[in-house]
Structures are given as structure tokens and as C-alpha cells.
Design a protein around this motif. Structure first.
Motif, PDB file in Angstrom:
ATOM      1  N   TYR A 107       0.816  -1.218   0.000  1.00  0.00           N
ATOM      2  CA  TYR A 107       0.000   0.000   0.000  1.00  0.00           C
ATOM      3  C   TYR A 107       0.849   1.267   0.000  1.00  0.00           C
ATOM      4  O   TYR A 107       1.894   1.323   0.643  1.00  0.00           O
ATOM      5  CB  TYR A 107      -0.917   0.037   1.225  1.00  0.00           C
ATOM      6  N   ASP A 108       0.347   2.271  -0.689  1.00  0.00           N
ATOM      7  CA  ASP A 108       0.901   3.624  -0.653  1.00  0.00           C
ATOM      8  C   ASP A 108       0.222   4.325   0.532  1.00  0.00           C
ATOM      9  O   ASP A 108      -0.768   5.045   0.379  1.00  0.00           O
ATOM     10  CB  ASP A 108       0.544   4.306  -1.983  1.00  0.00           C
ATOM     11  N   PRO A 110       0.215   6.823   2.630  1.00  0.00           N
ATOM     12  CA  PRO A 110      -0.368   8.164   2.796  1.00  0.00           C
ATOM     13  C   PRO A 110      -1.739   8.294   2.127  1.00  0.00           C
ATOM     14  O   PRO A 110      -2.529   9.153   2.517  1.00  0.00           O
ATOM     15  CB  PRO A 110       0.660   9.077   2.118  1.00  0.00           C
ATOM     16  N   LEU A 292       2.055  -6.717  -8.161  1.00  0.00           N
ATOM     17  CA  LEU A 292       2.793  -5.558  -7.640  1.00  0.00           C
ATOM     18  C   LEU A 292       3.937  -5.963  -6.724  1.00  0.00           C
ATOM     19  O   LEU A 292       4.841  -5.176  -6.474  1.00  0.00           O
ATOM     20  CB  LEU A 292       1.856  -4.620  -6.869  1.00  0.00           C
ATOM     21  N   ARG A 298      11.079  -2.334 -11.624  1.00  0.00           N
ATOM     22  CA  ARG A 298      12.465  -2.048 -11.225  1.00  0.00           C
ATOM     23  C   ARG A 298      13.442  -3.016 -11.897  1.00  0.00           C
ATOM     24  O   ARG A 298      14.579  -2.675 -12.140  1.00  0.00           O
ATOM     25  CB  ARG A 298      12.623  -2.146  -9.697  1.00  0.00           C
ATOM     26  N   VAL A 385       9.724  -7.521  -4.416  1.00  0.00           N
ATOM     27  CA  VAL A 385       9.608  -6.603  -3.273  1.00  0.00           C
ATOM     28  C   VAL A 385       9.457  -7.416  -1.991  1.00  0.00           C
ATOM     29  O   VAL A 385      10.183  -7.204  -1.004  1.00  0.00           O
ATOM     30  CB  VAL A 385       8.398  -5.663  -3.482  1.00  0.00           C
ATOM     31  N   PHE A 428      14.952  -2.754  -3.844  1.00  0.00           N
ATOM     32  CA  PHE A 428      14.666  -1.333  -4.024  1.00  0.00           C
ATOM     33  C   PHE A 428      15.840  -0.586  -4.643  1.00  0.00           C
ATOM     34  O   PHE A 428      15.737   0.593  -4.946  1.00  0.00           O
ATOM     35  CB  PHE A 428      14.277  -0.709  -2.676  1.00  0.00           C
ATOM     36  N   ASP A 429      16.962  -1.267  -4.799  1.00  0.00           N
ATOM     37  CA  ASP A 429      18.203  -0.612  -5.218  1.00  0.00           C
ATOM     38  C   ASP A 429      18.521  -0.988  -6.671  1.00  0.00           C
ATOM     39  O   ASP A 429      18.950  -2.100  -6.965  1.00  0.00           O
ATOM     40  CB  ASP A 429      19.336  -1.050  -4.281  1.00  0.00           C
TER      41      ASP A 429
ATOM     42  N   GLY B 105       7.214   4.913   7.097  1.00  0.00           N
ATOM     43  CA  GLY B 105       6.494   3.957   6.227  1.00  0.00           C
ATOM     44  C   GLY B 105       5.683   4.618   5.133  1.00  0.00           C
ATOM     45  O   GLY B 105       4.554   4.217   4.863  1.00  0.00           O
ATOM     46  N   LEU B 106       6.259   5.635   4.461  1.00  0.00           N
ATOM     47  CA  LEU B 106       5.481   6.437   3.518  1.00  0.00           C
ATOM     48  C   LEU B 106       5.688   6.054   2.052  1.00  0.00           C
ATOM     49  O   LEU B 106       5.057   6.640   1.172  1.00  0.00           O
ATOM     50  CB  LEU B 106       5.830   7.924   3.693  1.00  0.00           C
ATOM     51  N   TYR B 107       6.553   5.091   1.782  1.00  0.00           N
ATOM     52  CA  TYR B 107       6.817   4.757   0.378  1.00  0.00           C
ATOM     53  C   TYR B 107       5.726   3.877  -0.223  1.00  0.00           C
ATOM     54  O   TYR B 107       5.180   3.004   0.448  1.00  0.00           O
ATOM     55  CB  TYR B 107       8.156   4.024   0.243  1.00  0.00           C
ATOM     56  N   ASP B 108       5.482   4.111  -1.515  1.00  0.00           N
ATOM     57  CA  ASP B 108       4.614   3.256  -2.318  1.00  0.00           C
ATOM     58  C   ASP B 108       5.533   2.172  -2.893  1.00  0.00           C
ATOM     59  O   ASP B 108       6.018   2.261  -4.021  1.00  0.00           O
ATOM     60  CB  ASP B 108       4.013   4.131  -3.433  1.00  0.00           C
ATOM     61  N   LEU B 109       5.787   1.138  -2.090  1.00  0.00           N
ATOM     62  CA  LEU B 109       6.918   0.243  -2.346  1.00  0.00           C
ATOM     63  C   LEU B 109       6.946  -0.464  -3.704  1.00  0.00           C
ATOM     64  O   LEU B 109       8.023  -0.761  -4.205  1.00  0.00           O
ATOM     65  CB  LEU B 109       7.061  -0.778  -1.210  1.00  0.00           C
ATOM     66  N   PRO B 110       5.802  -0.760  -4.336  1.00  0.00           N
ATOM     67  CA  PRO B 110       5.932  -1.355  -5.663  1.00  0.00           C
ATOM     68  C   PRO B 110       6.666  -0.441  -6.653  1.00  0.00           C
ATOM     69  O   PRO B 110       7.224  -0.923  -7.636  1.00  0.00           O
ATOM     70  CB  PRO B 110       4.477  -1.566  -6.093  1.00  0.00           C
ATOM     71  N   TYR B 111       6.660   0.862  -6.375  1.00  0.00           N
ATOM     72  CA  TYR B 111       7.258   1.813  -7.322  1.00  0.00           C
ATOM     73  C   TYR B 111       8.419   2.628  -6.736  1.00  0.00           C
ATOM     74  O   TYR B 111       9.303   3.056  -7.477  1.00  0.00           O
ATOM     75  CB  TYR B 111       6.188   2.796  -7.814  1.00  0.00           C
ATOM     76  N   ALA B 112       8.395   2.905  -5.464  1.00  0.00           N
ATOM     77  CA  ALA B 112       9.385   3.821  -4.889  1.00  0.00           C
ATOM     78  C   ALA B 112       9.837   3.288  -3.532  1.00  0.00           C
ATOM     79  O   ALA B 112       9.067   2.624  -2.855  1.00  0.00           O
ATOM     80  CB  ALA B 112       8.774   5.218  -4.722  1.00  0.00           C
ATOM     81  N   PRO B 113      11.075   3.566  -3.119  1.00  0.00           N
ATOM     82  CA  PRO B 113      12.092   4.365  -3.799  1.00  0.00           C
ATOM     83  C   PRO B 113      12.811   3.551  -4.876  1.00  0.00           C
ATOM     84  O   PRO B 113      12.721   2.325  -4.907  1.00  0.00           O
ATOM     85  CB  PRO B 113      13.067   4.687  -2.671  1.00  0.00           C
ATOM     86  N   GLU B 114      13.513   4.280  -5.736  1.00  0.00           N
ATOM     87  CA  GLU B 114      14.467   3.643  -6.649  1.00  0.00           C
ATOM     88  C   GLU B 114      15.856   4.061  -6.182  1.00  0.00           C
ATOM     89  O   GLU B 114      16.356   5.111  -6.550  1.00  0.00           O
ATOM     90  CB  GLU B 114      14.216   4.094  -8.088  1.00  0.00           C
ATOM     91  N   LEU B 115      16.438   3.220  -5.357  1.00  0.00           N
ATOM     92  CA  LEU B 115      17.742   3.545  -4.789  1.00  0.00           C
ATOM     93  C   LEU B 115      18.852   3.183  -5.775  1.00  0.00           C
ATOM     94  O   LEU B 115      18.621   2.469  -6.736  1.00  0.00           O
ATOM     95  CB  LEU B 115      17.940   2.769  -3.491  1.00  0.00           C
ATOM     96  N   LEU B 187      10.846  -2.731   7.502  1.00  0.00           N
ATOM     97  CA  LEU B 187      10.926  -1.447   6.808  1.00  0.00           C
ATOM     98  C   LEU B 187      12.374  -1.007   6.636  1.00  0.00           C
ATOM     99  O   LEU B 187      12.746  -0.431   5.614  1.00  0.00           O
ATOM    100  CB  LEU B 187      10.121  -0.376   7.541  1.00  0.00           C
ATOM    101  N   VAL B 190      14.248  -1.847   3.459  1.00  0.00           N
ATOM    102  CA  VAL B 190      14.146  -1.064   2.226  1.00  0.00           C
ATOM    103  C   VAL B 190      15.488  -0.396   1.923  1.00  0.00           C
ATOM    104  O   VAL B 190      15.875  -0.267   0.767  1.00  0.00           O
ATOM    105  CB  VAL B 190      13.037   0.006   2.357  1.00  0.00           C
TER     106      VAL B 190
END
Lengths: 483, 483
Positions: A107-108, A110, A292, A298, A385, A428-429, B105-115, B187, B190
Motif C-alpha cells: 500500500y501507498d 499516505p 505488484l 524495477r 519486493v 529497491f536498489d 512507512g510512507l513509500y509506495d513500495l511497488p514503485y518507490a524508492p528507486e535507490l 521497513l 528497504v
């Protein structure tokens, strides 16, 4: 050891689907997929086991309405009919978006989810009634069995232990296997307390709660301690709650190697190998559902990064991505499928030439081509993920003929078993993944061979039969300890 | 107990900012904000304490370049000059997007971050050099001090303990206070291992690592166990690592009630009260930065849901939302500010009348109006997705004159202390929040009075002075135990 009492397996998905031929005769097809394969192994082991599952097709419903047990080949099946709208609420509103998203951390936060009355309705009018149907069918199947054992499977059935105990009391030994990640209590807090506490209380009516990895087992115990205040013994793998002791265990699920070795020689696979082997350059492969959690986007971006950093690799590798469509009616999945297509297109746009397409993306279910790819990859990318186990990594390691290198997300359940001989990546990297892809494609032959052999041995040393045996062993021990 | 040795406080933000008047004279203004207020209290308590912080303004840099300590009122300050691009990498690329997002815990993990390489660069060329500057300035300040104590604060300085030990060894007692949530190991995963393990290893060079809540302290110990393999005693609050024992403690931060009681009577606040009291109907209030963690959008949507379910409330309540702009140069924040405006507009569009605007949204920093709102709310909404502590809940409880009801997210740090007399809500559940808003606005006077009194007492029983005293006490105990 073969279990001698009555054993009942319960899962949402059935091992067979019935249909009616044009001439009006009943036919069936056996299902594929990791869970069904695994439960087939359980069913074989426990002679005479009964398998309870949801009726899915129209013909399934007819079967469900007929009295008694349906015997198909080596299987004894009872199908459960659900009210279609209750099933829809359970499957499409509670289990697949909500529990799947929370347990994989998708989930996103926010912005999503926006829980509320609809969630409560899906719970009360969908999840609970379908779980009650399973509990009743199971209770009926248990009557007259001696020392019965009930094996409940996965996140569609979390409330069955409690509802079943209401019907039949403490006599049956209940084992509950969760096949998806069990996250830490912080993620469970996303759910309303009636779900997060309801699920935990119900699971703790089981005798054994089982997961694929030690990490998930640990997270489950932490959840019980933090969200319910249960007493937990993390080292001993026990939770004490409501006057009972529940064992918490991990059994890494596996595959039937013979099944894949056989498939690898099938004519369909041999035919697909012609296509696969004609792709230019070294072969990087991924095989996933378009979920997802699988991190397909990525993966393409990391591959693009690798081509950017290592221009000498251009034209010398093809990324074959077999991505099966999945849950396209959920908006997040439709958007993700689009993002997959777009990101593959971007790499082809940036680096492709008239004679070389860097990414070959196929968004179709093509099992023979996937196995052909398993046999021929130089590197396999599994960068999820989060992933309960990921059987692709195991299937591929068994049939690969090229000493292919496994690039494995540290958040895949398989990482606990395979990390020593895979290249671990942070999903994520991008640069970490780009470097791993490059390293895999340029690894000296001796190291490739050593790693590939060790991976294959790791898989062969814990097959699906071992997975079943370990559970049977613990169930017998549990029975002995508490009799 | 006043600490008798030398005490050094280190934080990124300084308690004063210097500037130059038009006539060329150096002037300064004292900072506001929860952390600075808290550290002021520490500084008062520890007579002669030195406070090391980053030079922020041009004039700050001039001060930083002058030798010796700068004395301002009761403060002794050393400002540290950073290379501007290193500071930018630390602040705008590492601490605020990455650490803040992961820890909340604010990332939309399927898409962000791209480290990737940029992350490594921000770490190596931003975070480490600025932290080294702090460590060096601290080492210099320590020279000649007897039994020195170093108090390090917050997520901009995670690497200072390790870098400082390299300079000065084991002699100083180091306490590190983390003011934002400490999430569970899942978390932290990540982040690349050089960050997640680097941060943990460094923090474990401290003597005491402190958090606002028991939950964060528990999560820190779980992280040390799982990500580093450290030996942990969760009950005793200790981590053993590298031959040392580190104490892990929680001290819920608080406010200076006198400061808010005084502000509440200021002419500016009295003037703003005219505006606040003229809003139609009962007063629902929120006061927050426009941060993705604050859950402003779901707050408006829950309020809209309440108006939908309870038509009789329409025209009888106004939602005054004081939302200060924050980090508008980060794209996610700009998008969130837009979503805040849109969701407020949607409620006004759906329910507003010529004589009644359901939401009064002010996206400006207006401290007097916020205090005026604190004094006059009938209900205060604090529904954060996650929040280290949330001092708004405490500030408001002290000055409110209306027996106002606190609606409090179960994921705010303040929930551990205030839950018994607040209405707890799941921040992801709109209907839960809608029901709490309705209940707060229709609560019988006696219950309101009882809860408001108890909340105020809870805050007054643990003020910022108590927060400081508890830490001083443990530091003395630590010194004694290990001397």
C-alpha cells in the motif's frame, strides 16, 4: 511415516476443476500451481485424505450439491458451494486486495487503503460466511474419524480454526499453513482491529501455525505478543494464549523436481527452446505473475541501468520476461501491467537496434516457454519486493542446463535457503540489481558451475516430499506431547 | 539532579538563527518547534551545557568561523559550517526523503524508492561528511571536560556516535535520542545494507539509545537482533554488541505547559480567537505540517463521511484545518499539498451552503491562530499515519477551555500516554474516524469534562522538565553502573 488417522486438507483452490463437454458429459482438469502441487504431495502421503475446497465452476457447483465424496484418480474431494456474492466479497474485496496488500506491504499508505464500512461488510458478509462454509464442511467430514488431523491452507481461510473449534471442539489436530509473508505487527496495524485481532485469535485456535521461513514465524509471534498480548517463546517457537500452547514452525515449501525434469523434456518445451535459443546473446530471464509484489518494473530499469553503465553488453544479452497477467480487474494491477509494458518499452527505445531488442516481454501464460527459459538462462532475475517463497527460483535451478546464475531478492522467502549460492539483491536498489545482472553475465565459468550445482543440491535436499514429511513429523510429535 | 560534568548537546537545528540588520549589526532570533523547546529545557537543566548545531544562515556561517563559543542569553553555542552541497545531500537527499519516508512507512513500495548510486553518493558525500563535522566539533568541545556527556539528537546525526568514538574513544557517555518512529526491521530492509547496518552499528556505539515510546524501543532492539545479529534483552532494555552493552530506553517527550498557557493569553491569540469563535457551529480542529505522515486527506474524507451519515450535523460544525506548508520542493510533498486542497474542496463542494463552509483550510503558518484554535476546539483530530510523538495533542490539551475531545491515531507516539482519555482511531479507516468525530461532537458534557481533565493531568504529570529529569537520572545510573 504415513498418517493413520483421518486427514482433511482444506484450501480455497481445488485440485481439479469440473466442466461439461459439448456432449454433456462431466470432465475435469487437474490444476497446476505451486500450492496445488504441494497439497497433492500431502494428499498422496496421507492415504485416503479428504480434500475440501471451493466450488469454482458451474459444474463444480453441481458436484458440490451431490452428496458424498467425489473420487478422482488418487483424490477424494468435497467441494463447498458458496453464495456467489459472499465469495466475491471474500476473494475480491478482502483476501486479494486487502490481506494480500498488507501482508506484502504494497500500500501507498499516505493515500491507501481507505477502509471503512465496506471493509466491515466484506468481512461480515464475505469472509466470515465463506469461512463458516469451510468449517461446516470440515466438521461434517471429521465425524467418525479417529484422531483426525485438519490441514488448513492460506489467507482465504484465516477464520476457519475458530469456526471449526466452535463446531467440533478441541479433538482434531489443526495445522494452519500461511503461504504468503507474515509481516511485522506494524503492517498488521493497517487493518481494523476486528480483522487483525480476529485473524490472530482464530489462528491461535490451531495446534501448529506454519510458515515458509523463520522470519515469518518470528513476525507471527511478535504479532501475537504485540497485538494480543499473548505470551511468546520465540526460541521454542510457542505462543501461549487462551490457556493453550500453539506451536509456530517454518517449513520452506518446495517443488517436485521430477515433475519439472519431465516437463523439461516434453515436446512443447523442446519446441519453445528453438525460440528461446535463437534470442541474441546471453539470456537473462524472469518468470512471474504481473503482481505488484514481483518488482517487474524495477527489474527492467535495473537492466537498463546495466546497459547504460556497460555499453559493451549491448547486443550481447536479451532479457526474456515471461509475465503472466494477473488480477487485471483490480485497478492497481491494471496500472501495474501498464507500467510493466511502459518500462520494457523504455529500455527497448533507449538501447534497441534494428537487429537487437534488449527486452522480450511476453505478457501471456506460456508454461512450456517458461520451462524452455528455465533450461537456457544464463541469469535468472527474482527481485520481488516481498514474496512468500518464490518457487520459480527452485524450479529453474533444477532444470537449468547452462550453469545459470540466480539473482535473488533478500525479501523472497527462498532467500533463507538459497542465499549462499545466489547473488543477493536489495529489491529497491537499482544499481545493486544492475551490478548483480552484470556480475552474473560475466561470472567465470567455474564459479557459475559451482553455484549452480550448489543451488540444485539445495533444492533437491528439500523437495516437496521433505516438506510434507517434516510437517507430518511435527504433527505426530504434537499429538504425542499433548495426548 | 544537575549534571556536574560537561554536557554537550548536538542537533542539526540550532536554537538561534543569526542575521544582520540593515545597519549591519548582528541580530538573532530564537527558534521555536518542539525539539528546540525540549533541548532548551535540557540546556537550562545542565548549567553551562554547550550546544552544537549546523550553521544555517549566512550570518550563522560567520559565527561558525569565529573561534570559541558564542554566548546568547542562557545559551552557549557552537555552530558547525558544512559544505553546502554536502549539507544539501544530507538534508534533502538522505535524511528527509529517505530516512523520514522509511521510518514513517510512507513509500509506495511497488514503485518507490528507486535507490542506487545517487543514494550511495548522498551517503558518502553528504551524510558522512556532515556527521564527521559534528563529530569533530564535538570532540573539540569535549577536550578538557571531566566525565563528559554527549546528547545527540535525531535522524540527521545517526553516524556521529561511531565517528565521535573514533576521535575520542570510550570516555564520554553518549546518549542518542531518536525523535521519529523507529520501525520494525522489515521497513529498514528497504534501505541498502550500508545504511541500515551502518546506522545500527553507529547507534550501538552510544551508551543509551532513546525513543519516545516503548514500541520504538522494542523495534530498535528487534532491528539490532535481526539486521546485525546482536544479542538483545527486550525486557531489560539492553543490546549487547561489539563487547559493549547499550541501554535502550523510552522517554515520551513533552511540552512546557507554562509556555502555552502564556501564549494563550497573548494579544495575538486573543485577536485570533475572534475569528475562531465566529466560525459557525461546533469547532473541529487540526493543526499539522502538510506532511505525508499526517493523514490530512483521510481526515477530510472522514469528516465528509460523517456529514453524509449524519445530515443533522450539517451547518452545525466547522472543521478548521491549520496546515502549514512543508518541504514543498520535494515532489511528493507538492502532490500531497495539492491533494489536501482538493479533498477539502470536495467536502465544501458536496455539503457547503451559502451560509456555511464545512472546512476552513488555511495552508499558512499562523501560530497565534493555532493556539486560538487549541483554546476553542470541541474536538481535535490527530489522525497521523505514523507520528514520532505528536506534540499538538499535548499542547492543545493544556490550553483548551471547552472540554474538547481528543481524537487520536493509534499510530501516534502520544497514544501510549493519552489513549485512555482520547478516542482512538485507526488512521486508515474512514468510517472509524467519521464515527469518532461524530461521537466527539455529541459527547455528553460530563464525559467531555472528565476526559479533558484527565488528558490535561496526563500532560502536566510528564512535562518537558520531567522528560529531561528522567534522562539525567538514567545517565547518572549508567555512569555508576559502568564506572
Amino acid at each position: 511415516m504415513v498418517h493413520r488417522g483421518g486427514m482433511v486438507i482444506v484450501s480455497n483452490r481445488a485440485p481439479v476443476t469440473f466442466s461439461r463437454s459439448e456432449s454433456g458429459e462431466r470432465t475435469y482438469s487437474r490444476g497446476a500451481g505451486g500450492l496445488v502441487t504441494a497439497l497433492n504431495a500431502v494428499s498422496r502421503r496421507a492415504e485416503g485424505a479428504l480434500w475440501i475446497a471451493s466450488a469454482a465452476s458451474e459444474e463444480d457447483v453441481r458436484v458440490a450439491r451431490e452428496p458424498g465424496v467425489c473420487e478422482i484418480e488418487d483424490l477424494r474431494i468435497v467441494l463447498v458451494e458458496h453464495d456467489p456474492s459472499a465469495y466475491d466479497l471474500m476473494y475480491n474485496h478482502l483476501a486479494n486486495p486487502l490481506l494480500w496488500f498488507v501482508q506484502h506491504g504494497l500500500y501507498d499508505l499516505p493515500y491507501a487503503p481507505e477502509l471503512g464500512g465496506e471493509t466491515l461488510r466484506a468481512w461480515e458478509e464475505g469472509y466470515l460466511p465463506t469461512n463458516r462454509n469451510f468449517a461446516r464442511a470440515t466438521a461434517e467430514a471429521l465425524s467418525g474419524l479417529e484422531s483426525p488431523v485438519v490441514l488448513l491452507h492460506d489467507y482465504h481461510l484465516y477464520m476457519v480454526p475458530e469456526l471449526l473449534r466452535e463446531e467440533v471442539g478441541e479433538e482434531p489436530l489443526i495445522s494452519f499453513f500461511v503461504h504468503i509473508p507474515w509481516p511485522e505487527p506494524g503492517l498488521w496495524r493497517v487493518l481494523p482491529s476486528y480483522i487483525r485481532e480476529g485473524v490472530l485469535r482464530s489462528l491461535l485456535r490451531s495446534d501448529i501455525v506454519a510458515f515458509h521461513t523463520r522470519r515469518y514465524a518470528r513476525n507471527f509471534m511478535a504479532s501475537a505478543a504485540e497485538l494480543l498480548g499473548a505470551e511468546v517463546d520465540p526460541r521454542g517457537g510457542a505462543v501461549r494464549w487462551g490457556g493453550r500452547e500453539v506451536w509456530v514452525r517454518s517449513y520452506p515449501i518446495s517443488i517436485d523436481p521430477a515433475e519439472f525434469e519431465e516437463a523439461a523434456e516434453s515436446p512443447e518445451v523442446l519446441r519453445e527452446e528453438e525460440y528461446v535459443r535463437n534470442l541474441p546473446g546471453a539470456l537473462l530471464v524472469r518468470v512471474d505473475r504481473a503482481d505488484l509484489s514481483k518488482n517487474v518494473v524495477r527489474g527492467f530499469r535495473a537492466y537498463g541501468r546495466m546497459l547504460e553503465l556497460h555499453p559493451e553488453m549491448r547486443g550481447r544479452v536479451t532479457f526474456l520476461a515471461q509475465v503472466q497477467p494477473s488480477r487485471g480487474d483490480i485497478p492497481e494491477y491494471a496500472a501495474y501491467a501498464e507500467a510493466i509494458r511502459r518500462s520494457a518499452g523504455e529500455v527497448n527505445e533507449a538501447f534497441g537496434t534494428p537487429s537487437w531488442r534488449p527486452v522480450e516481454l511476453s505478457m501471456q501464460d506460456n508454461f512450456p516457454r517458461s520451462v524452455a527459459a528455465y533450461k537456457n538462462y544464463d541469469a535468472l532475475l527474482v527481485n520481488a519486493v516481498r514474496d512468500g517463497m518464490n518457487l520459480v527460483a527452485k524450479e529453474a535451478a533444477v532444470v537449468n542446463r547452462k550453469d545459470g546464475v540466480l539473482i535473488l531478492s533478500e525479501n523472497a522467502g527462498a532467500h533463507e535457503e538459497l542465499k549462499d549460492n545466489a547473488l543477493s539483491v536489495n529489491p529497491f536498489d537499482l544499481d545493486d540489481q544492475a551490478a548483480a545482472i552484470h556480475r552474473a553475465l560475466t561470472m567465470p565459468a567455474a564459479e557459475r558451475a559451482r553455484r549452480a550445482r550448489a543451488l540444485r543440491e539445495a533444492v533437491l535436499s528439500n523437495t516437496i516430499e521433505d516438506w510434507v514429511a517434516a510437517q507430518m513429523h511435527d504433527m505426530a510429535a504434537r499429538r504425542k506431547a499433548f495426548s
